[in-house]
Design a protein around this motif. Structure first.
Motif, PDB file in Angstrom:
ATOM      1  N   THR A  42       0.832  -1.204   0.000  1.00  0.00           N
ATOM      2  CA  THR A  42       0.000   0.000   0.000  1.00  0.00           C
ATOM      3  C   THR A  42       0.867   1.254   0.000  1.00  0.00           C
ATOM      4  O   THR A  42       0.563   2.233  -0.698  1.00  0.00           O
ATOM      5  N   LYS A  43       1.958   1.235   0.761  1.00  0.00           N
ATOM      6  CA  LYS A  43       2.858   2.394   0.805  1.00  0.00           C
ATOM      7  C   LYS A  43       3.530   2.628  -0.544  1.00  0.00           C
ATOM      8  O   LYS A  43       3.704   3.775  -0.969  1.00  0.00           O
ATOM      9  N   ILE A  44       3.897   1.549  -1.230  1.00  0.00           N
ATOM     10  CA  ILE A  44       4.511   1.677  -2.549  1.00  0.00           C
ATOM     11  C   ILE A  44       3.511   2.285  -3.531  1.00  0.00           C
ATOM     12  O   ILE A  44       3.851   3.162  -4.324  1.00  0.00           O
ATOM     13  N   LEU A  45       2.262   1.817  -3.492  1.00  0.00           N
ATOM     14  CA  LEU A  45       1.229   2.381  -4.356  1.00  0.00           C
ATOM     15  C   LEU A  45       1.041   3.873  -4.063  1.00  0.00           C
ATOM     16  O   LEU A  45       0.868   4.674  -4.983  1.00  0.00           O
ATOM     17  N   CYS A  46       1.097   4.253  -2.807  1.00  0.00           N
ATOM     18  CA  CYS A  46       0.972   5.653  -2.410  1.00  0.00           C
ATOM     19  C   CYS A  46       2.062   6.499  -3.056  1.00  0.00           C
ATOM     20  O   CYS A  46       1.793   7.571  -3.614  1.00  0.00           O
ATOM     21  N   VAL A  47       3.297   6.012  -3.022  1.00  0.00           N
ATOM     22  CA  VAL A  47       4.423   6.739  -3.611  1.00  0.00           C
ATOM     23  C   VAL A  47       4.266   6.821  -5.131  1.00  0.00           C
ATOM     24  O   VAL A  47       4.475   7.884  -5.725  1.00  0.00           O
ATOM     25  N   VAL A  48       3.876   5.711  -5.765  1.00  0.00           N
ATOM     26  CA  VAL A  48       3.706   5.704  -7.217  1.00  0.00           C
ATOM     27  C   VAL A  48       2.615   6.690  -7.638  1.00  0.00           C
ATOM     28  O   VAL A  48       2.791   7.463  -8.586  1.00  0.00           O
ATOM     29  N   LEU A  49       1.486   6.679  -6.946  1.00  0.00           N
ATOM     30  CA  LEU A  49       0.406   7.618  -7.271  1.00  0.00           C
ATOM     31  C   LEU A  49       0.844   9.062  -7.062  1.00  0.00           C
ATOM     32  O   LEU A  49       0.505   9.947  -7.859  1.00  0.00           O
ATOM     33  N   ALA A  50       1.593   9.302  -6.002  1.00  0.00           N
ATOM     34  CA  ALA A  50       2.072  10.656  -5.732  1.00  0.00           C
ATOM     35  C   ALA A  50       3.035  11.126  -6.823  1.00  0.00           C
ATOM     36  O   ALA A  50       2.979  12.283  -7.249  1.00  0.00           O
ATOM     37  N   LEU A  51       3.880  10.228  -7.308  1.00  0.00           N
ATOM     38  CA  LEU A  51       4.825  10.599  -8.362  1.00  0.00           C
ATOM     39  C   LEU A  51       4.123  10.803  -9.701  1.00  0.00           C
ATOM     40  O   LEU A  51       4.496  11.675 -10.477  1.00  0.00           O
ATOM     41  N   CYS A  52       3.103   9.989  -9.977  1.00  0.00           N
ATOM     42  CA  CYS A  52       2.382  10.095 -11.250  1.00  0.00           C
ATOM     43  C   CYS A  52       1.481  11.323 -11.311  1.00  0.00           C
ATOM     44  O   CYS A  52       1.377  11.969 -12.352  1.00  0.00           O
ATOM     45  N   PHE A  53       0.816  11.634 -10.231  1.00  0.00           N
ATOM     46  CA  PHE A  53      -0.182  12.705 -10.243  1.00  0.00           C
ATOM     47  C   PHE A  53       0.263  13.965  -9.503  1.00  0.00           C
ATOM     48  O   PHE A  53      -0.511  14.893  -9.356  1.00  0.00           O
ATOM     49  N   SER A  65      -0.967  16.786  -5.064  1.00  0.00           N
ATOM     50  CA  SER A  65      -2.346  16.553  -5.512  1.00  0.00           C
ATOM     51  C   SER A  65      -3.158  15.773  -4.487  1.00  0.00           C
ATOM     52  O   SER A  65      -4.378  15.820  -4.496  1.00  0.00           O
ATOM     53  N   GLY A  66      -2.504  15.015  -3.634  1.00  0.00           N
ATOM     54  CA  GLY A  66      -3.202  14.220  -2.630  1.00  0.00           C
ATOM     55  C   GLY A  66      -3.637  12.856  -3.137  1.00  0.00           C
ATOM     56  O   GLY A  66      -4.223  12.081  -2.394  1.00  0.00           O
ATOM     57  N   CYS A  67      -3.363  12.542  -4.408  1.00  0.00           N
ATOM     58  CA  CYS A  67      -3.771  11.248  -4.966  1.00  0.00           C
ATOM     59  C   CYS A  67      -3.060  10.074  -4.282  1.00  0.00           C
ATOM     60  O   CYS A  67      -3.612   8.990  -4.194  1.00  0.00           O
ATOM     61  N   GLY A  68      -1.852  10.314  -3.833  1.00  0.00           N
ATOM     62  CA  GLY A  68      -1.108   9.241  -3.175  1.00  0.00           C
ATOM     63  C   GLY A  68      -1.784   8.742  -1.912  1.00  0.00           C
ATOM     64  O   GLY A  68      -1.765   7.555  -1.598  1.00  0.00           O
TER      65      GLY A  68
END
Length: 117
Positions: A62-73, A77-80
Motif C-alpha cells: 500500500t505504501k509503494i502504491l501511495c508513492v507511485v500515485l504521488a509521483l504520477c499525479f 495533488s493528494g492522490c497518493g
C-alpha cells in the motif's frame, strides 16, 4: 493507569518441559487445498474454538502504491493518500471471543476495528 490489553494467556513466558519429546512432522503427499481460514489450530497461548481469517491492512504494498500515485499525479495533488483507502496487504489473524490475534498470539484489537477480505 493505562488500559489493560487482553492477552491470549495469563503467563507471557511459555513453560517448557526439558524432557519433552520432539515429534517429526511428516508432510502428506497429497495436495492439501484447505484454506488457512478453515484451520482450527490457535496460536500458542490462545483459547481454542476460534477461527482464522484474513484482514486487509496498510503495509508495504500500500505504501509503494501511495508513492507511485504521488509521483504520477503530483506530490501535492493528494492522490497518493487515496492508496490508504484501499489497503493491498493481507495478514492472517486468529479470531476468538470478538478479539483478533496475530499468528504468534499478540492481541491486535477487536473484530470491529478490522476490514476482512
Amino acid at each position: 493507569p493505562p488500559p489493560t490489553v487482553p492477552s491470549c494467556s495469563q503467563s507471557q513466558q511459555p513453560a517448557y518441559n526439558v524432557h519433552q519429546a520432539i515429534v517429526p512432522v511428516v508432510q502428506s503427499s497429497t495436495n492439501d487445498t484447505t484454506p488457512l481460514s478453515n484451520a482450527g489450530n490457535p496460536p500458542r497461548g490462545c483459547q481454542a474454538g476460534g477461527r482464522w481469517a484474513t484482514i486487509k491492512y496498510n503495509g508495504d504494498k500500500t505504501k509503494i502504491l501511495c508513492v507511485v500515485l504521488a509521483l504520477c499525479f503530483g506530490i501535492y495533488s493528494g492522490c497518493g493518500t487515496c492508496a490508504f483507502l484501499c489497503p493491498l496487504d493481507n495478514k492472517d489473524v486468529y479470531i476468538v471471543n470478538g478479539n483478533v490475534y496475530n499468528h504468534v498470539g499478540k492481541f491486535l484489537g477487536k473484530v470491529s476495528q478490522f476490514k476482512f477480505s
